[in-house]
Design a protein around this motif. Structure first.
Motif, PDB file in Angstrom:
ATOM      1  N   GLY A   9      61.555   5.641 -33.467  1.00 57.63           N
ATOM      2  CA  GLY A   9      62.107   6.916 -33.057  1.00 57.63           C
ATOM      3  C   GLY A   9      61.029   7.882 -32.601  1.00 57.63           C
ATOM      4  N   LEU A  18      64.026   4.973 -25.515  1.00 53.03           N
ATOM      5  CA  LEU A  18      63.341   4.568 -26.732  1.00 53.03           C
ATOM      6  C   LEU A  18      63.826   3.187 -27.120  1.00 53.03           C
ATOM      7  CD1 LEU A  18      63.533   7.738 -29.025  1.00 53.03           C
ATOM      8  CD2 LEU A  18      61.446   6.749 -28.080  1.00 53.03           C
ATOM      9  N   LEU A  20      64.203   1.051 -30.631  1.00 54.63           N
ATOM     10  CA  LEU A  20      64.140   1.038 -32.077  1.00 54.63           C
ATOM     11  C   LEU A  20      64.051  -0.391 -32.586  1.00 54.63           C
ATOM     12  CD1 LEU A  20      66.914   3.649 -32.986  1.00 54.63           C
ATOM     13  CD2 LEU A  20      64.533   4.044 -32.301  1.00 54.63           C
ATOM     14  N   ARG A  38      74.155   5.960 -36.891  1.00 54.58           N
ATOM     15  CA  ARG A  38      73.416   7.208 -36.756  1.00 54.58           C
ATOM     16  C   ARG A  38      74.158   8.334 -37.454  1.00 54.58           C
ATOM     17  NH1 ARG A  38      74.115   8.394 -30.231  1.00 54.58           N
ATOM     18  NH2 ARG A  38      76.323   9.074 -30.308  1.00 54.58           N
ATOM     19  N   LEU A  85      68.969   8.724 -22.418  1.00 54.24           N
ATOM     20  CA  LEU A  85      69.272   9.463 -23.639  1.00 54.24           C
ATOM     21  C   LEU A  85      69.755  10.871 -23.333  1.00 54.24           C
ATOM     22  CD1 LEU A  85      66.370   8.109 -25.790  1.00 54.24           C
ATOM     23  CD2 LEU A  85      68.781   8.039 -26.451  1.00 54.24           C
ATOM     24  N   THR A  90      70.827  12.836 -30.474  1.00 52.83           N
ATOM     25  CA  THR A  90      69.914  13.256 -31.525  1.00 52.83           C
ATOM     26  C   THR A  90      70.526  12.981 -32.895  1.00 52.83           C
ATOM     27  OG1 THR A  90      68.875  14.952 -30.158  1.00 52.83           O
ATOM     28  CG2 THR A  90      68.712  15.215 -32.542  1.00 52.83           C
ATOM     29  N   TYR A  93      68.699   7.396 -37.096  1.00 52.56           N
ATOM     30  CA  TYR A  93      69.263   6.081 -36.823  1.00 52.56           C
ATOM     31  C   TYR A  93      68.894   5.112 -37.935  1.00 52.56           C
ATOM     32  CZ  TYR A  93      70.714   7.440 -32.164  1.00 52.56           C
ATOM     33  OH  TYR A  93      71.348   8.052 -31.103  1.00 52.56           O
ATOM     34  N   THR A 114      65.140   6.269 -38.822  1.00 53.55           N
ATOM     35  CA  THR A 114      64.124   6.775 -37.912  1.00 53.55           C
ATOM     36  C   THR A 114      64.748   7.879 -37.065  1.00 53.55           C
ATOM     37  OG1 THR A 114      62.448   6.135 -36.264  1.00 53.55           O
ATOM     38  CG2 THR A 114      64.583   4.998 -36.151  1.00 53.55           C
ATOM     39  N   GLN A 115      64.041   8.989 -36.943  1.00 55.50           N
ATOM     40  CA  GLN A 115      64.563  10.170 -36.270  1.00 55.50           C
ATOM     41  C   GLN A 115      64.426  10.043 -34.762  1.00 55.50           C
ATOM     42  OE1 GLN A 115      65.897  13.291 -37.604  1.00 55.50           O
ATOM     43  NE2 GLN A 115      66.439  13.480 -35.420  1.00 55.50           N
ATOM     44  N   VAL A 116      65.524  10.269 -34.070  1.00 60.95           N
ATOM     45  CA  VAL A 116      65.533  10.345 -32.613  1.00 60.95           C
ATOM     46  C   VAL A 116      65.935  11.761 -32.225  1.00 60.95           C
ATOM     47  CG1 VAL A 116      66.659   9.554 -30.495  1.00 60.95           C
ATOM     48  CG2 VAL A 116      66.034   7.904 -32.283  1.00 60.95           C
ATOM     49  N   THR A 117      65.080  12.428 -31.466  1.00 60.02           N
ATOM     50  CA  THR A 117      65.361  13.778 -31.005  1.00 60.02           C
ATOM     51  C   THR A 117      65.272  13.804 -29.486  1.00 60.02           C
ATOM     52  OG1 THR A 117      64.439  14.729 -33.038  1.00 60.02           O
ATOM     53  CG2 THR A 117      64.711  16.197 -31.145  1.00 60.02           C
TER      54      THR A 117
END
Length: 120
Positions: A9, A18, A20, A38, A85, A90, A93, A114-117
């Protein structure tokens, strides 16, 4: 002890991509369908992709055509390729079995995620 560790992420701009990864250890997960889930702030955790034991992916309408799940059973690893994306992607995940918590993991197991922003 069995565990699932998510990585990959980060912070990306709208339209970015991205990839993952989820590495499983401590158990054989090859017989299970796996899922990517998520959770955004203030919302319930949702399933976004399910990958059969043979590697076939099925997707939530919100991500279909943009996300692709896959797996490499020999490497005990599941992947989620995320393209195009959007800010609404956001979230944190997580990977897990589908349905979650099968086998030695236990019914209440969730990893760190894991953070996805996605933001400009």
């Amino acid at each position: 002890q069995a565990q699932l560790v998510e990585s990959g992420g980060g912070l990306v701009q709208p339209g970015g991509s991205l990839r993952l990864s989820c590495v499983a250890s401590g158990s054989d997960f090859s017989i299970y369908a796996m899922g990517w889930y998520r959770q955004a702030p203030g919302k319930q955790r949702e399933l976004v992709a399910a990958i059969t034991s043979g590697g076939r992916g099925n997707y939530a309408d919100s991500v279909a055509g943009r996300f692709t799940g896959s797996r490499d059973n020999a490497k005990n690893t599941v992947y989620l390729q995320m393209n195009s994306l959007k800010p609404e992607d956001t979230a944190i995940y997580y990977c897990n079995t589908h349905p979650p918590g099968l086998g030695i993991l236990g019914r209440d197991y969730w990893g760190q995620g894991t953070q996805v922003t996605v933001s400009s």
